[in-house]
Design an enzyme around this catalytic site. Structure first.
Site, PDB file in Angstrom:
ATOM      1  N   ASP A 135      32.525  -2.750  11.580  1.00 39.69           N
ATOM      2  CA  ASP A 135      31.149  -3.205  12.480  1.00 39.69           C
ATOM      3  C   ASP A 135      29.631  -3.745  12.432  1.00 39.69           C
ATOM      4  OD1 ASP A 135      31.254  -0.360  12.544  1.00 39.69           O
ATOM      5  OD2 ASP A 135      31.445  -0.275  15.435  1.00 39.69           O
ATOM      6  N   GLU A 136      28.806  -3.310  11.859  1.00 38.83           N
ATOM      7  CA  GLU A 136      27.562  -3.378  11.311  1.00 38.83           C
ATOM      8  C   GLU A 136      27.401  -3.095   9.317  1.00 38.83           C
ATOM      9  OE1 GLU A 136      25.517   0.965  11.425  1.00 38.83           O
ATOM     10  OE2 GLU A 136      27.740   1.886  11.067  1.00 38.83           O
TER      11      GLU A 136
END
Length: 447
Positions: free
Chosen positions: A111-112
């Site tokens: 998610d990053e």
């Protein structure tokens, strides 16, 4: 210009992605608006908290703590088991959207990621404008929110993205370190865990600013190499590059939320042409041929539909992708106003992989001769006919790719994509087709 790095971080990723999926399947309650967590086993009431809503956070629930503790803090807590396959799909959609801006991406978790803005700077009025455009596109097109940190290196970008959430853009330039970073507790510095923070507190070092002002020899003596790293990070020192790992993509796509709903097929076709140009450009950059083309429509009432098929021709040419998309759109559209359009390609194979020539390639060559006015019909199915047409299209696409790579994606614009007033004005001014670059969106509620 000085290097500028973005850190893009999905806000409460697992919870957001599960919430979106449940809403699509008919749920009426958004998990993000109630006390909810992702993690654990609902029956066994065990496991750990992977993600939490803002209301759960307000109750004191923390990521990583046992579910049993979270339930004691918040008795009415809704608990949803994780769906890793679903999260992978959303992660891939995010990375696909970001790769439309640059290939200089480094994904560090599901998610990053880091994005190197330096080489795309000329396409935007400022780094903040670009970051806001990315943030807004993710929210509008994918349905979840991200924070974007803007800074001269990866460390400061990551620190910036952790400032106020959700759906924010924050900067952390070198001159902003004393006011934005140094007052924070030392425990909030990247790579300073609870044990190190406790020891630093014992030495009277409680803020990042105090750590930055500490004697590096003292820190190295007491924390070994980690002590020097903490001191460098506290002073904003980080020279690590964005490591853009090159790997064959599983699919390439692009979508756009329209400023005004499209209500005619002609309007939709213009959007599809723009999308096809970008998707095919990226396919050529990756040297991939699509085995499946998908068109997605999101209507004015936010309902979504999609349709896919195998392309009739083995090609990554813009015209081929565009024609496939138009055919799919014609079969799919129900006549309602359109809010979003997208084209996705999948089942990719390398360009140099042998393929069987299709009868449609021969027909395409015949159509091309008719259109050129030669009136010559092929006497027989010529195996080289489709290949000749493909070579022409490939040379044209490669020339356009080179121009756009050097001068920006809006350096060349098809006449059909220009507004009549703009086209007439541009032709009057220079006798040639021109285009204008669009700036980024305005920053909204960011620092």
């Amino acid at each position: 210009m000085e290097r500028i790095i973005f850190h893009i971080d999905v806000n409460s990723a697992y919870l957001s992605w599960s919430a979106i999926d449940r809403l699509k399947r008919g749920e009426t309650v958004d998990l993000r608006t109630i006390p909810a967590i992702i993690g654990g086993d609902e029956k066994e009431r065990r496991g750990v908290v992977f993600a939490k809503s803002e209301m759960a956070k307000a109750c004191g629930v923390r990521t990583g703590e046992p579910v049993s503790h979270a339930l004691r803090k918040c008795p009415g807590l809704v608990m949803i088991p994780p769906d890793r396959a679903l999260y992978k799909q959303y992660s891939e959609r995010l990375m696909s959207l970001l790769s439309e801006y640059t290939d200089e991406l480094e994904q560090i978790s599901i998610d990053e990621c880091f994005l190197d803005y330096t080489h795309i700077a000329r396409g935007f009025s400022s780094p903040v404008a670009a970051a806001c455009q990315i943030k807004d596109r993710v929210r509008e097109e994918l349905g979840f929110t991200v924070n974007v940190g803007v800074a001269p290196n990866k460390l400061l970008a990551k620190m910036a993205s952790d400032f106020q959430k959700p759906d924010r853009v924050h900067t952390l330039y070198r001159e902003e370190i004393p006011s934005k970073m140094w007052p924070l507790p030392v425990s909030e510095l990247y790579m300073v865990g609870q044990a190190s923070a406790g020891r630093l507190n014992g030495f009277g070092i409680r803020t990042i600013g105090e750590l930055a002002a500490a004697d590096p020899e003292f820190l190295q003596k007491n924390f070994k190499k980690h002590g020097m790293m903490m001191w460098e990070y506290a002073n904003g020192i980080d020279d690590s590059p964005v490591n853009a790992a090159r790997r064959a993509p599983k699919g390439i796509g692009n979508s756009t939320t329209l400023r005004e709903n499209a209500v005619t097929e002609d309007q939709a076709r213009k959007v599809l042409l723009s999308l096809a140009e970008e998707v095919s450009r990226r396919l050529r950059a990756e040297r991939q041929i699509p085995g499946t083309v998908t068109v997605e429509i999101k209507y004015h009432d936010f309902t979504s539909v999609s349709h896919q098929r195998r392309p009739q021709r083995h090609s990554n040419a813009t015209q081929v992708i565009y024609e496939e998309a138009c055919d799919l759109f014609h079969e799919l559209w129900n006549g309602e106003p359109i809010r979003l359009l997208g084209i996705r390609t999948s089942s990719l194979t390398p360009e140099d992989e042998p393929s069987q020539i299709s009868i449609f390639d021969y027909l395409a060559e015949a159509d091309s001769r008719k259109a050129s006015g030669s009136g010559q019909e092929p006497a027989s199915a010529d195996p080289a006919a489709g290949q000749r047409l493909e070579k022409k299209q490939r040379r044209l696409d490669q020339a356009l790719d080179q121009i756009r790579k050097r001068y920006g994606k809006n350096a060349v614009v098809r006449g059909s994509m220009m507004r009549p007033a703009q086209a007439g004005r541009d032709l009057k001014d220079s006798g040639e087709q021109k285009s204008t670059k669009s700036g980024g969106t305005q920053q909204n509620g960011s620092e």
